[in-house]
Design a protein around this motif. Sequence first.
Motif, short mmCIF file in Angstrom:
data_model
loop_
_atom_site.label_atom_id
_atom_site.label_comp_id
_atom_site.label_asym_id
_atom_site.label_seq_id
_atom_site.Cartn_x
_atom_site.Cartn_y
_atom_site.Cartn_z
N SER A 47 0.97 -1.20 0.10
CA SER A 47 0.10 -0.13 -0.09
C SER A 47 0.95 1.13 -0.16
N GLN A 48 0.57 2.14 -0.86
CA GLN A 48 1.40 3.15 -1.20
C GLN A 48 0.70 4.44 -1.26
N GLY A 49 1.23 5.76 -1.11
CA GLY A 49 0.58 6.97 -1.20
C GLY A 49 1.28 8.08 -0.95
N CYS A 50 0.77 9.47 -1.43
CA CYS A 50 1.50 10.43 -1.31
C CYS A 50 0.99 11.24 0.02
N TYR A 51 2.07 11.61 0.84
CA TYR A 51 1.39 12.39 2.20
C TYR A 51 1.64 13.85 1.83
N THR A 52 2.79 14.04 1.25
CA THR A 52 3.27 15.28 1.11
C THR A 52 4.02 15.40 -0.31
N SER A 53 4.51 16.50 -0.77
CA SER A 53 5.24 16.67 -1.83
C SER A 53 6.61 16.00 -1.66
N GLY A 54 7.08 15.74 -0.49
CA GLY A 54 8.31 15.14 -0.01
C GLY A 54 8.15 13.76 0.53
N GLU A 55 6.92 13.39 0.97
CA GLU A 55 6.93 12.05 1.59
C GLU A 55 5.89 11.22 0.88
N TRP A 56 6.27 9.79 1.09
CA TRP A 56 5.69 8.78 0.21
C TRP A 56 5.25 7.76 1.24
N GLY A 102 -7.35 11.68 -5.18
CA GLY A 102 -8.07 12.66 -4.53
C GLY A 102 -8.42 13.83 -5.29
N ILE A 103 -9.29 14.45 -4.84
CA ILE A 103 -9.79 15.77 -5.50
C ILE A 103 -10.00 16.67 -4.53
N GLU A 104 -9.24 18.13 -4.66
CA GLU A 104 -9.31 19.13 -3.50
C GLU A 104 -10.69 19.54 -3.42
N LEU A 105 -11.12 19.83 -2.14
CA LEU A 105 -12.40 20.62 -1.80
C LEU A 105 -12.23 21.86 -1.20
N ASP A 106 -10.89 21.92 -0.58
CA ASP A 106 -10.54 23.28 0.30
C ASP A 106 -9.27 24.14 -0.22
N GLU A 107 -9.06 25.22 0.09
CA GLU A 107 -7.80 25.82 -0.28
C GLU A 107 -6.93 25.38 0.54
N GLU A 108 -5.74 24.87 0.03
CA GLU A 108 -4.34 24.35 0.47
C GLU A 108 -3.53 25.33 0.76
N PRO A 109 -2.77 25.20 1.93
CA PRO A 109 -1.57 26.14 2.05
C PRO A 109 -0.14 26.06 1.14
N TYR A 110 -0.61 25.35 0.27
CA TYR A 110 0.69 25.09 -0.68
C TYR A 110 -0.09 24.84 -2.00
N GLU A 111 0.81 24.86 -3.14
CA GLU A 111 0.43 24.81 -4.58
C GLU A 111 -0.31 23.38 -4.70
N VAL A 112 -1.27 23.14 -5.64
CA VAL A 112 -1.89 22.30 -6.02
C VAL A 112 -2.01 22.15 -7.39
N SER A 113 -1.70 21.05 -8.04
CA SER A 113 -1.94 20.84 -9.65
C SER A 113 -3.30 20.64 -9.88
N PHE A 114 -3.88 21.61 -10.62
CA PHE A 114 -5.16 21.49 -10.90
C PHE A 114 -6.07 21.08 -9.67
N HIS A 115 -6.89 20.16 -9.33
CA HIS A 115 -7.63 19.72 -8.38
C HIS A 115 -6.99 18.39 -7.70
N HIS A 116 -5.84 18.00 -8.25
CA HIS A 116 -5.10 16.75 -7.64
C HIS A 116 -4.84 17.02 -6.24
N ASP A 117 -5.18 16.01 -5.31
CA ASP A 117 -5.15 16.35 -4.22
C ASP A 117 -4.60 14.83 -3.30
N LYS A 118 -3.31 14.16 -3.54
CA LYS A 118 -2.85 13.12 -3.27
C LYS A 118 -3.31 11.89 -4.10
N GLY A 119 -2.65 10.96 -4.20
CA GLY A 119 -2.97 9.69 -4.93
C GLY A 119 -2.36 8.61 -4.06
#
Length: 409
Positions: free
Chosen positions: A67-76, A384-401
Motif C-alpha cells: 500500500s503506497q500513497g502521497c502524504y506530502t510533496s516530499g513524503e511517500w 484525491g480531489i481538492e475541496l478546500d484551499e490548501e496552504p501549498y500549491e496544488v496541480s489543478f484539483h489533484h489532492d494526493k494519490g
Amino acid sequence: MKLRLLAALALAVLLAPVARASVEEFSTYDLARMETDDENFLDHWLTRQPASWYREYDAAKNAFRTSQGCYTSGEWYMRHDFKARAEFGEHAYMDVGFQMVSDDIASWQWLRLDFRWPTSGAGTFGFRFAPTADKANQDFSALWDWGVPGDPLQIRAVFTVEDMFNSLWSFRQSQVGDHSEPYHSHPVEPALWVATEGKRHRFEIGGKWLTPLAKDIVDPDPARNGTYALWGAKGAMLAEVSFDRWAMDARFETEQTQSSASSALVPGTGRKYCRRWFAEGAARRAIGERWTAEARGAYQDRTQDWRPPPSLANMRALDRGVALEFAGDLRENWRLRVGALHDRVGIAEQGNIPAFTYGTRTESRAYVGLEARFGRIRVQGIEGIELDEEPYEVSFHHDKGFLQLQAVF
C-alpha cells in the motif's frame, strides 16, 4: 510451487540485512511528525486496503501486498508485507515473513523465520528467529497458535526476547555498529491476539507490550557516551456484524510509548512521551445488487510531550472525521468507489514545541477509486480531489494519490 517458494526465501534472505524488530517500531514513534502532512487523518483513511483483501491475505499461505500513497510533496507512504510457507516434515512447516513500514508516525522493517509444529489437540507450537546485520539486535520468540482463519476461535500468542545477544548473558558481546549498547534492563515483548467469527460476525482484540529497557551508549568517542531508555504498548479491537442488507463495523486503537536519552555533550535527560487513541464506527447498506452506500465517523486524540532537552512543551491534536462513500461493481472484477472525506483538526500547544504544525484547521477531500482483479492479483488506485484551499500549491484539483496491490500464489 517449489521454485516459487525458493524464490520467496531467496528474496527474504536478501532483505535480511535491513530487518528490524519491535524496539525500532516504538523508538521511531513520533506523533508530532504527522503534522508535516496537513491532511494526515484523511490520508491514513485512504491508505487502507479493502476489508475483503485482508481476509484473502490472511487465508493464503503465500502472498504479497503493498500500500503506497502521497502524504506530502516530499513524503511517500509505503507498507509492504510478504509471506511464504515451506513444509519440512509431514506436518511441520516454516513461515517466512517480511514487513517494511514507512509513514508519518514510525518506520521499521523486519524479517521473521517461524518454525511451527501443529498438534492434534493442543494448537500449534513454534519458535521464531528474526535475523539482523547487527547480531546484538537479533530476536527470538516462542509461538503458540490456536485455530486458522475461518475457525470460530483463533488465538495467537507470542513471547519475544528482544536483542537476544545484547548482554543477555555476561559472556555475550554487546557491539551494535561501531559502539556498544549494553543493557541494564533487558526488554521482552509479550503479545496476544484473539478473534472469533461466524457467518455474520467477527470480533478481534489484541495487543503487545515492550517492557521497559535501559542501556548505556558506550562510544569510542567519550563525548558521545550516554544512556537510553524505552517502553511502549499497542492495542486494537475490531467488531463486524451484518444482517439483511446492512453491515456495521467498529474499531478502536491505542498506542503509547516513552523514551529518554542522555548524552555527555548535553546536561540532563531528555524525555519524549507519545499517546494516541482512535475510535471509528461505520454503517454500510446494499443498494440493489451491485451498489453499496457507506457512512463512517471517527475520533482521534494525539498527545506528545517533551522534557528538556530538547524542550519543555506539549502538543495535543484532536481529529473529528466523517466520510461518505458509494461503491459498485461496474462489471465482473471491476469496482468503482466515489466518496468524500471531512476532518476538523484542533491543535493545542504549550511551550515551544520542537516540531512544525499547520495549527487548527478544517480539511475536506473528494476521491474516486477503481479496484480491479486480474487472476490472483488485486490492484486499486485512488485519486484525491481538492475541496478546500490548501496552504501549498496544488496541480489543478489533484489532492494526493494512493495505490494498493495484492497477490496470492
